[in-house]
Design an enzyme around this catalytic site. Structure first.
Site, short mmCIF file in Angstrom:
data_model
loop_
_atom_site.label_atom_id
_atom_site.label_comp_id
_atom_site.label_asym_id
_atom_site.label_seq_id
_atom_site.Cartn_x
_atom_site.Cartn_y
_atom_site.Cartn_z
N LYS A 1 0.39 -0.77 -0.09
CA LYS A 1 -0.04 -0.39 -0.11
C LYS A 1 0.87 1.55 -0.01
CE LYS A 1 -1.84 2.16 3.86
NZ LYS A 1 -2.35 2.77 3.76
N ASP B 1 -3.67 4.45 -1.99
CA ASP B 1 -3.78 5.08 -1.19
C ASP B 1 -4.59 6.15 -1.06
OD1 ASP B 1 -6.51 5.26 1.64
OD2 ASP B 1 -4.16 4.44 2.59
N LYS C 1 -7.60 8.43 -1.78
CA LYS C 1 -9.24 8.80 -0.97
C LYS C 1 -9.71 10.03 -1.55
CE LYS C 1 -8.14 6.63 3.88
NZ LYS C 1 -6.93 6.65 3.62
N ASP D 1 -13.88 14.33 -5.03
CA ASP D 1 -14.32 15.57 -5.53
C ASP D 1 -15.11 15.25 -6.41
OD1 ASP D 1 -13.76 18.13 -7.32
OD2 ASP D 1 -11.56 17.94 -6.68
N THR E 1 -11.92 5.00 10.20
CA THR E 1 -12.39 4.49 11.82
C THR E 1 -11.53 5.23 12.27
OG1 THR E 1 -9.54 2.99 11.25
CG2 THR E 1 -12.14 2.54 10.90
N ARG F 1 3.55 -1.64 10.30
CA ARG F 1 4.82 -1.56 11.58
C ARG F 1 5.11 -3.06 12.00
NH1 ARG F 1 1.84 2.99 14.15
NH2 ARG F 1 0.09 2.52 13.50
O1 C5P Z 1 1.42 0.38 10.48
P1 C5P Z 1 0.06 -0.17 10.84
O2 C5P Z 1 -0.03 -1.68 10.52
O3 C5P Z 1 -1.35 0.46 12.08
O4 C5P Z 1 -0.61 0.86 9.64
C1 C5P Z 1 -2.22 0.34 9.06
C2 C5P Z 1 -2.05 1.44 7.42
O5 C5P Z 1 -3.14 1.30 7.65
C3 C5P Z 1 -1.36 2.74 7.83
O6 C5P Z 1 -0.77 3.21 6.56
C4 C5P Z 1 -2.47 3.58 7.75
O7 C5P Z 1 -2.68 4.55 7.54
C5 C5P Z 1 -3.89 3.03 7.71
N1 C5P Z 1 -5.14 2.78 8.24
C6 C5P Z 1 -5.34 2.67 9.42
N2 C5P Z 1 -6.65 2.79 9.51
C7 C5P Z 1 -7.33 3.45 8.88
C8 C5P Z 1 -7.61 3.67 7.77
C9 C5P Z 1 -5.49 3.03 7.34
O8 C5P Z 1 -4.73 2.65 10.34
N3 C5P Z 1 -8.75 3.31 9.59
#
Ligand code: C5P
Length: 226
Positions: free
Chosen positions: A31, A58, A60, A63, A114, A206
């Site tokens: 992503k 990603d 989003k 417009d 979320t 992460r």
């Molecule tokens: O590091 P981590 O596993 O928390 O990363 C999750 C990814 O998903 C990040 O790129 C974050 O911006 C994205 N994301 C999220 N929750 C959402 C939408 C996107 O964690 N509701």
């Protein structure tokens, strides 16, 4: 093809190159989000595609329909495999996005972020129904517009699939292996719990990108998402 999408939340191409060097001879699904795309531009997408990986871009989009359609036509030329829009842009905008993107790549919608609480939704958006009703409604609008699925919390997957059917895909961040730190994610599921709750794809950042051994962390998550 893997159903585990690795979130490449890096600031520049060098960091991406260093990370991907852990996965030579392996085709990943990654992503690319706003941070990386707005720093490095379309070239980063061409670069990662050139290495043979699949990309969920990603960005989003939200417009007027004509602008979103033209933007999607450009993203289709970049060869992205999956991208997204905000369902709040409306059915007409989502239909235009789909027309612009064409049939190959998957187009999914963000319902309620979320990070939005039910109280914020009532207060800021003046939406009087429950958060779950709003999420399901947006998912149904996305389906009506011909989109393939939604991004959502793994806790919402089952409810969305009950309303849209099993072919409608759910792509879920907020996933943590039981051995890993939740960090700033509040409500998380393990990969196997997410699978059982109906996630079609999981997005993991992460726990893989900051692991001492990213390849090992990825393989364990892949194994658990079954
Ligand atoms: O590091 P981590 O596993 O928390 O990363 C999750 C990814 O998903 C990040 O790129 C974050 O911006 C994205 N994301 C999220 N929750 C959402 C939408 C996107 O964690 N509701």
């Amino acid at each position: 093809m893997s159903k585990v999408i690795i979130a490449l939340d890096f600031a520049n191409k060098q960091e991406v190159t260093d990370f991907l060097s852990n996965f030579e001879n392996e085709q990943l699904f990654v992503k690319v989000g706003m941070e990386l795309y707005y720093q490095e531009g379309p070239e980063i997408v061409r670069y990662i595609k050139g290495l043979g990986h699949k990309i969920f871009l990603d960005l989003k989009l939200h417009d007027i329909p004509n602008t979103v359609e033209s933007a999607m036509r450009g993203l289709a030329k970049l060869g992205v495999d999956m991208t997204n829009v905000h369902a709040a842009g409306g059915i007409e905008m989502m239909e235009a996005a789909k027309r612009g993107l064409g049939d190959g790549p998957q187009l999914i919608a963000v319902t309620q972020l979320t990070s939005t609480s039910e109280e914020q939704m009532h207060h800021d958006q003046l939406i009087p129904v429950s958060l779950n009703e709003s999420v399901v409604h947006y998912a149904q609008c996305a389906q009506k517009a011909g989109l393939e699925g939604v991004v959502c919390s793994p806790l919402e997957s089952r409810m969305i699939k009950d309303a849209t059917g099993d072919d409608f895909i759910t792509v879920t961040p907020g996933v943590r292996p039981s051995t890993s730190d939740a960090g700033d994610q509040k409500r998380v599921m393990t990969p196997s719990q997410a699978f059982k709750n109906g996630s079609s794809y999981i997005v993991v950042g992460r726990p893989i990108t900051r692991a001492a051994n990213p390849k090992l962390a990825y393989d364990e998550i892949e194994e658990d998402f079954k």
